[in-house]
Design an enzyme around this catalytic site. Structure first.
Site, PDB file in Angstrom:
ATOM      1  N   GLU A 166     -57.258 -13.963 -29.813  1.00 19.65           N
ATOM      2  CA  GLU A 166     -56.032 -14.649 -29.182  1.00 19.65           C
ATOM      3  C   GLU A 166     -56.079 -15.055 -27.787  1.00 19.65           C
ATOM      4  OE1 GLU A 166     -54.721 -12.244 -32.945  1.00 19.65           O
ATOM      5  OE2 GLU A 166     -56.316 -12.140 -30.941  1.00 19.65           O
ATOM      6  N   VAL A 225     -65.349 -17.151 -13.668  1.00 21.76           N
ATOM      7  CA  VAL A 225     -65.282 -16.336 -12.486  1.00 21.76           C
ATOM      8  C   VAL A 225     -66.536 -15.846 -12.029  1.00 21.76           C
ATOM      9  CG1 VAL A 225     -64.136 -14.453 -11.299  1.00 21.76           C
ATOM     10  CG2 VAL A 225     -62.534 -16.247 -12.469  1.00 21.76           C
ATOM     11  N   PHE A 230     -45.541   0.664 -37.460  1.00 22.30           N
ATOM     12  CA  PHE A 230     -47.105   0.302 -37.485  1.00 22.30           C
ATOM     13  C   PHE A 230     -47.131  -1.098 -36.534  1.00 22.30           C
ATOM     14  CE2 PHE A 230     -50.426  -2.311 -39.261  1.00 22.30           C
ATOM     15  CZ  PHE A 230     -51.635  -1.375 -38.840  1.00 22.30           C
ATOM     16  N   GLN A 231     -48.040  -0.990 -35.592  1.00 19.53           N
ATOM     17  CA  GLN A 231     -48.329  -1.836 -34.621  1.00 19.53           C
ATOM     18  C   GLN A 231     -46.973  -2.531 -33.713  1.00 19.53           C
ATOM     19  OE1 GLN A 231     -49.980  -5.361 -37.135  1.00 19.53           O
ATOM     20  NE2 GLN A 231     -52.166  -4.542 -36.479  1.00 19.53           N
ATOM     21  N   PHE A 242     -71.528 -11.421  -8.863  1.00 17.80           N
ATOM     22  CA  PHE A 242     -70.589 -11.244  -7.670  1.00 17.80           C
ATOM     23  C   PHE A 242     -70.345 -10.014  -7.327  1.00 17.80           C
ATOM     24  CE2 PHE A 242     -66.769 -12.361  -5.650  1.00 17.80           C
ATOM     25  CZ  PHE A 242     -66.993 -13.286  -4.930  1.00 17.80           C
TER      26      PHE A 242
END
Length: 574
Positions: A51, A382, A113-114, A467
């Site tokens: 997602e 990035v 649940f969840q 980086f």
């Protein structure tokens, strides 16, 4: 009045708002929504593997189209995966609506649940976040969410319990009144004060950002009148850099010496549509005029003498007649000459020696810029891919550039490229990915294959979180935890059913890029680049000099002198 389920109300209202697709992963609490999408024409479900990628993809679609884009997540972990991508959308100010499914309404508060509380979780990364707790709320709440996302150019979140999504309510036909965004004009007295300040100063530099997207002509007219060089922020690159004879490059951590010097050498700065965050790269004592459509941005990065709250183009049109044209062009000419020298120095680093076992990353970016289409859409991860993008990809008014430039998230390039390609199927879309960023959401390569989306992915494979290593070296710290034991990404892509090309010798790169761009489907180009390439900011602080000295000493004393030698070979002896 006909009755509809809450799911039907939401989906039909999205269709009326022009939404073409919804990005997400199916789940039981979303079944009501996905089943309606399945049955409706004009809208489709885009099945991603994570997602988070769906939120990034929706944000990129909104970037490209300027219209509302939508993502969704099932209850609990399904919608919490959206969080990082939605933060990016919120900070980039693009119109995105997220559907966050919730557990059954009767179970909320029981540690079911969840169970999570999305209306709290998403509050900080949205302009509107509300729970539909009763079917009769659905029409109005959905319309408010859409209007807020479009009107504020930001994120709206609808929290929908799975059981509520199946319940019915009376629903009129969706009615979203069309409106054009109002143009905000500053007060005439403030425009006069800004003109008076600028007319009284000799050396003026413009700092231009993303707010200049619809103000290119006005920007150049004001630069001509003031004899002002234009420095651009990274988010302003795609709209400011192209066809601009006054441009002297970027400033900031990724910027050019010429941009930094043009700002530090002025006696007045005109900030236009930018919330550039790095105070150390802005003059703090210079007299400053700032123009921004959001009042809260005025003066929060540097002290501002005159603040103009308004649309950049409209404000510049009001300001221009009151400006006294500058006769002395020395400040502009000096800045342009500095930029030419800086550009020459940067281009001299973007070379490749045939027979070398790895490439300078600048060479990859330079050749990609030369071969990419005139209207290509680029996304970049990035880290070091953003550096090479900022310095070597040239914008021309047709190209687009999308990245996580405000939120600074890894792994954004590939999913953003997915959203951009679906929104603009006829255009070339190229993702410049870091090896760490690509691996983080590598499952989306399967999404590209499944959807047959012809995104081109160039991986800067340096075997490290490069980086982060640069930051460590600048602080005098021996790098730790940054090494990446990478596979052959091209072979991995081929195993997944995607064309893969691996390049180590610079001599092979031009042909490899041409092959990648000509291929009709998705491609992964695994470009093996030098790990030790340095990227210096335009201004080196004494703390950074000390940090590199300490790093060199520590590396030698800990038996890692080969790293120092490789650093010198890569950056000094060429």
């Amino acid at each position: 009045m006909a009755k509809k389920t809450v799911s039907e109300i939401i989906v039909d209202t999205l269709i009326a708002a022009g939404v073409k697709r919804v990005y997400g992963v199916v789940g039981d609490s979303l079944n009501g929504i996905t089943d309606v999408i399945r049955a409706r024409e004009g809208i489709e479900w885009i099945h991603v593997r994570n997602e988070e990628a769906g939120a990034f993809a929706a944000g990129a679609e909104a970037h490209i189209t300027g219209s509302l884009a939508v993502c969704a997540g099932s209850c609990g972990p399904g919608n919490t995966h959206l969080l990082n991508g939605l933060y990016d959308c919120h900070r980039s100010k693009v119109p995105v609506l997220a559907i966050a499914a919730q557990i059954p309404s009767v179970e909320i508060g029981s540690q079911y649940f969840q169970e999570t509380h999305p209306e709290l979780t998403f509050k900080e990364c949205s302009d509107y976040c509300e729970l539909i707790g009763h079917p009769d709320q659905a029409v109005r709440t959905t319309e408010i969410a859409i209007r807020t996302a479009l009107g504020k150019r930001g994120v709206a979140v609808l929290v929908v319990p799975g059981d509520i999504s199946h319940q019915s309510a009376e629903a009129p036909e969706p009615q979203l009144p069309s409106w054009r965004s109002a143009t905000l004009h500053p007060a005439a007295e403030d425009v006069q004060a800004a003109a008076d300040l600028l007319n009284s100063c000799e050396k003026i530099t413009i700092m231009a950002g993303a707010g200049c997207a619809a103000a290119h002509a006005e920007l150049l007219q004001v630069a001509e009148a003031l004899g002002a060089p234009i420095v651009h922020a990274l988010r302003g690159k795609e709209s400011v850099e192209g066809n601009n004879p006054y441009d002297v490059g970027l400033s900031g951590l990724l910027g050019f010496t010429s941009g930094y010097d043009a700002l530090m050498d002025c006696d007045a700065m005109l900030m236009l549509g930018t919330d550039f965050p790095y105070r150390q790269f802005l003059p703090q004592e210079t007299r400053t005029v700032q123009v921004d459509i959001r009042a809260e941005h005025i003066g929060r990065r540097t002290r501002v003498e005159v603040g103009l709250v308004g649309d950049v183009a409209a404000t510049l049109r009001a300001l221009l007649p009151q400006l006294q044209p500058k006769i002395d062009r020395a400040h502009l000419e000096n800045a342009l000459e500095n930029y030419r020298e800086t550009r020459k120095s940067l281009d001299e680093l973007a070379t490749g020696e045939p027979g070398d076992t790895s490439m300078h990353p600048q060479y990859v970016a330079r050749l990609l810029n030369e071969q990419a289409a005139e209207d290509a859409i680029f996304t970049c991860d990035v880290g070091t891919p953003t550096i090479w993008t900022a310095r070597y990809l040239r914008m021309n008014g047709k190209r687009r550039l999308i990245g996580s430039f405000n939120h600074g998230s890894m792994a954004n390039a590939m999913p953003q490229a997915l959203g951009a390609q679906l929104a603009a199927p006829g255009r070339q879309v190229i993702a410049l990915a870091g090896d760490g960023g690509f691996a983080m959401l590598m499952g989306e390569l399967l999404t590209l294959r499944q959807l047959k989306v012809p995104v081109k992915i160039v991986i800067f494979n340096n075997g490290s979180l490069a980086f982060v290593e640069l930051e460590m070296k600048a602080s005098g710290i021996i790098q730790y935890g940054t090494e990446l034991d990478n596979p052959n990404f091209a072979a991995l892509a081929e195993a997944a059913g995607v064309r893969g090309i691996r390049v180590t010798d610079p001599a092979d790169l031009p042909a490899a890029l041409a092959e990648m761009l000509a291929h009709p489907g998705p491609v992964v180009l695994d470009a093996v680049v030098k790990r030790t390439e340095l990227s210096m900011p335009p201004s080196i602080q004494k703390e950074q000099v000390l940090g590199f000295s300490l790093y060199t000493l520590k590396a030698i004393m800990s038996g890692r002198g080969d790293e120092v030698l490789e650093l010198a070979k890569t950056n000094l002896f060429r």
